[in-house]
Design a protein around this motif. Structure first.
Motif, short mmCIF file in Angstrom:
data_model
loop_
_atom_site.label_atom_id
_atom_site.label_comp_id
_atom_site.label_asym_id
_atom_site.label_seq_id
_atom_site.Cartn_x
_atom_site.Cartn_y
_atom_site.Cartn_z
N ASP B 262 50.28 19.36 2.17
CA ASP B 262 51.25 19.74 1.13
C ASP B 262 50.55 20.60 0.08
OD1 ASP B 262 49.60 17.90 0.05
OD2 ASP B 262 51.15 16.58 -0.73
N ARG B 301 48.06 25.24 0.76
CA ARG B 301 48.95 24.49 1.63
C ARG B 301 49.05 25.10 3.02
NH1 ARG B 301 55.12 24.29 0.13
NH2 ARG B 301 55.24 26.00 1.60
N GLY B 302 49.11 24.24 4.01
CA GLY B 302 49.33 24.70 5.37
C GLY B 302 48.10 25.25 6.06
N VAL B 303 46.94 24.95 5.52
CA VAL B 303 45.71 25.56 6.03
C VAL B 303 44.65 24.47 6.23
CG1 VAL B 303 43.83 27.02 5.21
CG2 VAL B 303 46.17 27.87 5.13
#
Ligand code: SF4
Ligand code: SF4
Lengths: 459, 605
Positions: B262, B301-303
């Protein structure tokens, strides 16, 4: 079987009529997809934290879950579909011609669902193009994930071409009975058509089918998709050469099941008892049994090798299979289906269409659960199993579960839509059914050709 | 170093190893060499293409040397690719099957180029050539530890037996990198090992990323976001490129990756602001080989993220004194973590792993500074007792310092890490004592410190049946000193050399006395102990990890104990982030992430 003789009108019926049931199905499917799209939007906004996933290791979870499980399930269905249709064309299994196109369409739909899952699964889907394509020339040499994306794209294109080639024949001949509102589509599909191409197309289709069959073990579900897992030595449950064949059997069992269900649905909806005959169902069921047997055989190989005198990590991974409901359930399900199919060969009266459909549902559920277990068990039983105090807890979140319904909805919508535009049973099949199962092709063409010459001129 | 393959060049390995040697020294055509060198310069100036150069000399070289092994255009381009980073690395791996490993190719190219005067190419301002030149330097057996730029591989030696489980490294890392709760790039755990034979050593594991030389995480990455820096071997994630597929986390056998599920708790602005007076923002950095990449601090986020081994420190953003350090290493009170260049034999981790007892001793003794000593010793007598008293040292401390020096040999003080610094402190302190007049090479003094046998002036150098083997585990240093003999070499073949030396050099004249290295080592081991084992984690996975562990290796059945923590519990520690907030540590990240799960059923499959 049936006394009715198949006609063009039969295969045009889905295109020319809409029923209340159609609208209801459409609405339900759209709702399922819509619900998931909302969930996905929320996921894009919040991040993947909305899933039940976490990091494996000290993160106490699993980093791949239902999204990946469902991804390989859909790819399996898709790949099985194209293999099925290629086999029909290549080996001249004319009996299954009425369902060949359904199998091809299932491939397109399945690949779409799988491709969608790739996006859904990513932390940063917005970078797909820049990051993946931008480094493609490098990563294609190493990353099984890039291989996957490559073959999924390649097979989508291949199948679409394949389908387009065979559709030209039908659309040209049925053109004046097809609804005008799709004219641009039909114009596009039949661009530059001339009767002379029929033979060439036939031969091309044959070659494409050959290519698909040859590449199936290598590039489809017998190759790159299982390699996503099979090349990683740190997961005893994944690693090894058996995953290729194992995945291929799963692809074929699930695809045949899918085709059984689709065929039954279409037959029921459009009174196609005389086109998709019981005979076809019996045949498909037999093939299903054969691949179920292979599926179980390869599972047995893994169980044996993993429990006779295994390494510590491999032993732990295999031990779980004997007790985990997510594994035991699917295996028993497939075993049951196999038993039933075996029984129908001894007592043909045991066969009913409904039972065949139930078998299909059981197999599809079993393969989905087995795939899910397969993915999760990797993280549950890694070679480096030290993180015992932070084990891989996982339960799919509401959004993940809705993704499954959503993609099923997507596939249903795909069929509902396609069925209104092109004949989902090919003209060849009708011609063939009317003929004498031999070399009846040429004379059979005559009446159709006559009736289609006019639209050709008009166009 | 380069001599690993004699076949590559007709001039033979001697020539390879002696690149300073001029062409005149050889039987080969000097004129040709000079002409080629000149043209090579033209190539560097861009006046001549490599291909043309090759064309021009191909025949002559063949005639002269019998074969032409100079870098062809193809090879040159390949080297350039290599230096571009992941691109080259991946390509080379792809076509690498059955071929020589990258480094070998580079070595050969380097040596080959130098052999025909192409060393000039190294001046081209281009990574590829720098790498070749660096390789070249490495080949030079002078072995300058600083070596070529391309010869750095950061790594660690972690002494699990010295780790006291305080989790300071965990909090230091989380704080340095502004990590979210549960993102334990550095993780310390304790385990039970039912399969292991009972061992006295504690079952503890300190687990950062192993910065594998053959990192599977990098190999599977579909985007090249996960990459290894050519300049220093750090395995990093480019946060701007990663698509968050998590395949790296899957492929890593060690479970060290943490995905950013998140929005991170702290913004990049806050991080940048916190590091305002630094030379960078502690996020993006340029290792000098490629462009600026966002590889440090918490991921967006998202990595994917994981332990980075502090690249912004290594690249000098936090000042020169921070190069060669990591946050965890600095924070570790007992110095259980040694960070440094694994390719350099005199780096901290290598020196420490090479002789853990000595490393441990160095970390524990606190040698007085030379100035202090000089002051303290002023006016004191020259005998051992007086010196010890004046300097406020006890016998053991001095003995350990001398033992460190004796076991240090010629490499004492080599290198630029903490171990070398401590060694220098020891050397200086001992020198101060010696200059005061206490002969530290004097056998009598050494014998008093249990570092040598008593000098025996009466007895001839005959064999003595009562010889005590210093190797003997039962031998107690005290007993040994009491035993009045030093000539046991005839009886003890195994330590013949060392003792033989003592005896031969034995003389009333203390200058010529050779110190007993074995006794010194024995003393160090008695003081600091030797680790249960020396291992790399999951080496059979073929990852070539760059962390050497000292202590108990977790076996295949090892399982983390519950509750987690190491005496200190994760929930009892906290760390501060750049926004000033104090955050409680969490060991199981799932507990944190479950809060964001939509429809968390609270059950598990
Ligand atoms: S431990 Fe090795 S494989 Fe795992 S993330 Fe670090 S470099 Fe990659
Ligand atoms: S998560 Fe990012 S770094 Fe890891 S494999 Fe995928 S793209 Fe590469």
């Amino acid at each position: 079987m049936s006394t009715k003789s198949p006609t063009e009108a039969d295969i045009l019926r889905p295109i020319q009529n809409v029923s209340k049931t159609y609208f209801i199905m459409f609405a339900v499917a759209a709702l399922a997809l819509g619900a998931f799209l909302i969930g996905w939007a929320y996921q894009l906004q919040q991040g993947l934290v909305v899933t039940g996933l976490s990091d494996w290791g000290s993160g106490g979870g699993v980093t791949w879950g239902l999204y990946i499980g469902a991804f390989i399930w859909w790819v399996g269905i898709a790949h099985g579909g194209i293999i099925l249709s290629a086999a029909v064309r290549l080996l001249g299994m004319d009996r299954y011609m009425p369902v060949a196109r359904l199998a091809e369409l299932l491939t397109l739909a399945g690949l779409s669902a799988a491709g969608f899952y790739i996006l859904v699964h990513m932390g940063r889907p917005d970078r797909m193009v820049t990051s993946v394509l931008g480094h493609y020339h490098i990563t294609v040499n190493n990353s099984p994930l890039v291989w996957d994306v490559t073959v999924i794209t390649a097979y989508f294109v291949l199948t679409a071409t394949y389908l387009a080639l065979t559709i030209r024949y039908d659309v040209t001949r049925l053109r004046d009975q097809l609804p005008d509102r799709f004219d641009p589509v039909y114009d596009g599909l039949t661009l530059g058509y001339s009767e002379k191409e029929d033979q060439i197309i036939d031969r091309m289709v044959w070659w494409v089918a050959l290519a698909i069959i040859i590449m199936a073990p290598l590039l489809l579900h017998g190759g790159v998709i299982p390699w996503l897992f099979a090349v990683l030595p740190n997961y005893p449950g994944w690693f090894g050469a058996v995953q290729g064949p194992q995945f291929l059997t799963i692809a074929l069992t699930s695809a045949i099941s899918g085709v059984i269900l689709l065929s039954a649905a279409f037959r029921w909806a459009y009174d196609w008892d005389h086109i998709i005959t019981d005979d076809i169902f019996r045949g498909l069921l037999l093939w299903l049994g054969f691949f179920c047997l292979l599926f179980l055989w390869l599972q047995l190989q893994q169980l044996t090798a993993g429990s006779f005198h295994p390494t510590v990590d491999h032993g732990a991974a295999t031990a779980s299979k004997f007790s985990h409901p997510l594994y035991v359930g699917p295996i028993l399900g497939v075993l049951g289906v196999l038993g039933f199919i075996f029984a129908t060969t001894i007592r043909p009266s045991l066969f009913t269409k409904l039972r065949a459909m139930i078998a299909g549902v059981i197999v599809l559920t079993a393969t989905l659960l087995e795939k899910l277990y397969f993915v999760l068990s990797g993280f549950w039983y890694p070679t480096f199993s030290i993180y015992e105090a932070t084990p891989g807890d996982y339960f799919p979140s509401a959004i993940e579960i809705s993704s499954l319904l959503g993609t099923i909805g997507l596939v249903v919508l795909f069929f509902l839509a396609v069925a209104k535009v092109i004949p989902v049973v090919e003209l060849h099949a009708i011609e063939h059914l009317r003929g004498d199962h031999g070399h009846g092709h040429e004379p059979e063409h005559e009446p159709v050709e006559e009736s289609t010459k006019q639209p050709e001129v008009e166009a | 170093m380069s001599a690993d393959d004699e076949s590559f060049h007709p001039l033979g390995e001697e020539w390879e190893n002696d690149l300073e040697g001029m062409l005149d020294d050889t039987e080969y055509d000097t004129d040709l060499g000079m002409a080629m060198a000149e043209d090579a310069m033209r190539v560097t100036r861009g006046e001549l293409s490599e291909a043309d150069f090759h064309e021009k000399y191909h025949e002559e070289v063949l005639e002269e040397f019998g074969e032409d092994n100079r870098p062809t255009q193809e090879a040159y381009e390949k080297a350039q690719e290599e230096a571009k980073g992941t691109v080259g690395r991946m390509l080379s791996r792809f076509d690498g099957d059955g071929e020589e490993p990258r480094r070998d190719v580079m070595k050969k190219m380097g040596a080959g180029a130098a052999a025909v005067g192409l060393g000039a190419w190294a001046t081209v301002d281009d990574g590829g050539q720098e790498a070749v030149a660096a390789q070249d330097e490495e080949d030079d057996e002078s072995g300058a530890p600083e070596g070529g730029e391309g010869d750095v591989q950061w790594g660690m030696a972690i002494d699990l037996e010295r780790c006291d489980g305080c989790l300071s490294c965990v909090t230091a890392c989380s704080s340095e990198n502004n990590l979210d709760q549960g993102v334990n790039w550095m993780y310390v755990l304790e385990f039970e090992d039912p399969g292991a034979s009972s061992s006295t050593s504690r079952n503890r594991l300190v687990r950062p990323c192993q910065h594998c030389t053959d990192a599977p995480c990098e190999k599977v990455c579909p985007t090249t976001a996960r990459h290894t820096r050519d300049s220093d071997g750090l395995v990093l994630t480019d946060y701007d490129v990663c698509i968050g597929c998590r395949y790296c986390q899957v492929a890593c056998p060690y479970g060290v990756n943490y995905f950013q599920w998140d929005e991170p708790d702290i913004s990049t602005d806050e991080i940048a602001e916190f590091h305002e007076d630094m030379d960078g923002d502690h996020m993006t950095t340029d290792d000098g080989y490629g462009s600026e990449r966002w590889v440090d601090s918490r991921a967006p986020r998202g990595v994917m993220s994981k332990c980075t081994m502090c690249p912004t420190r290594q690249d000098g953003q936090m000042g020169d004194e921070m190069v060669g350090t990591t946050a965890c290493e600095e924070a570790c009170p007992p110095d259980a973590i040694q960070f440094g260049n694994m390719h350099n034999e005199s780096s901290d981790p290598q020196k420490y792993a090479d002789n853990p007892a000595r490393g441990r001793t160095l970390a524990q003794i606190n040698p007085p500074s030379a100035d202090e000593l000089e002051e303290d010793l002023e006016g004191a007598d020259e005998d051992l007792e007086s010196v010890l008293e004046a300097a406020d040292l006890d016998e053991e401390e001095l003995a350990l310092m001398i033992a460190v020096q004796i076991t240090g040999g010629d490499e004492m003080g080599d290198g630029d890490g903490d171990v070398a610094d401590l060694e220098n402190d020891v050397t200086e302190a001992l020198a101060a004592i010696e200059s005061h007049g206490l002969g530290l090479a004097n056998q009598e003094v050494l014998a008093e410190l249990d570092l040598a046998d008593e000098p025996d002036l009466d007895e001839p150098a005959d064999g003595d049946e009562e010889g005590v083997d210093v190797d003997d585990e039962d031998a107690d240093a005290d007993d040994e000193a009491e035993d009045e003999e030093g000539e046991d070499e005839e009886e003890n073949d195994d330590d013949e050399e060392e003792n033989g030396d003592d005896e031969e050099e034995e003389d009333e004249d203390d200058e010529a006395f050779e110190p007993d290295e074995e006794a010194a080592q024995f003393l160090l081991e008695q003081f600091a102990g030797t680790p249960a084992s020396n291992f790399k984690l999951l080496e059979e996975q073929g990852t070539n990890p760059n962390i050497i562990y000292l202590g108990n290796e977790p076996g295949p059945q090892a399982e983390q104990t519950e509750p987690t923590g190491t005496g200190v519990n994760y929930e009892d520690i906290s760390y501060e982030r750049a926004d000033g907030e104090s955050v409680e540590a969490v060991d199981n990240r799932k507990d944190v992430l479950d809060e964001g799960t939509v429809g968390d059923a609270g059950v598990s499959l």
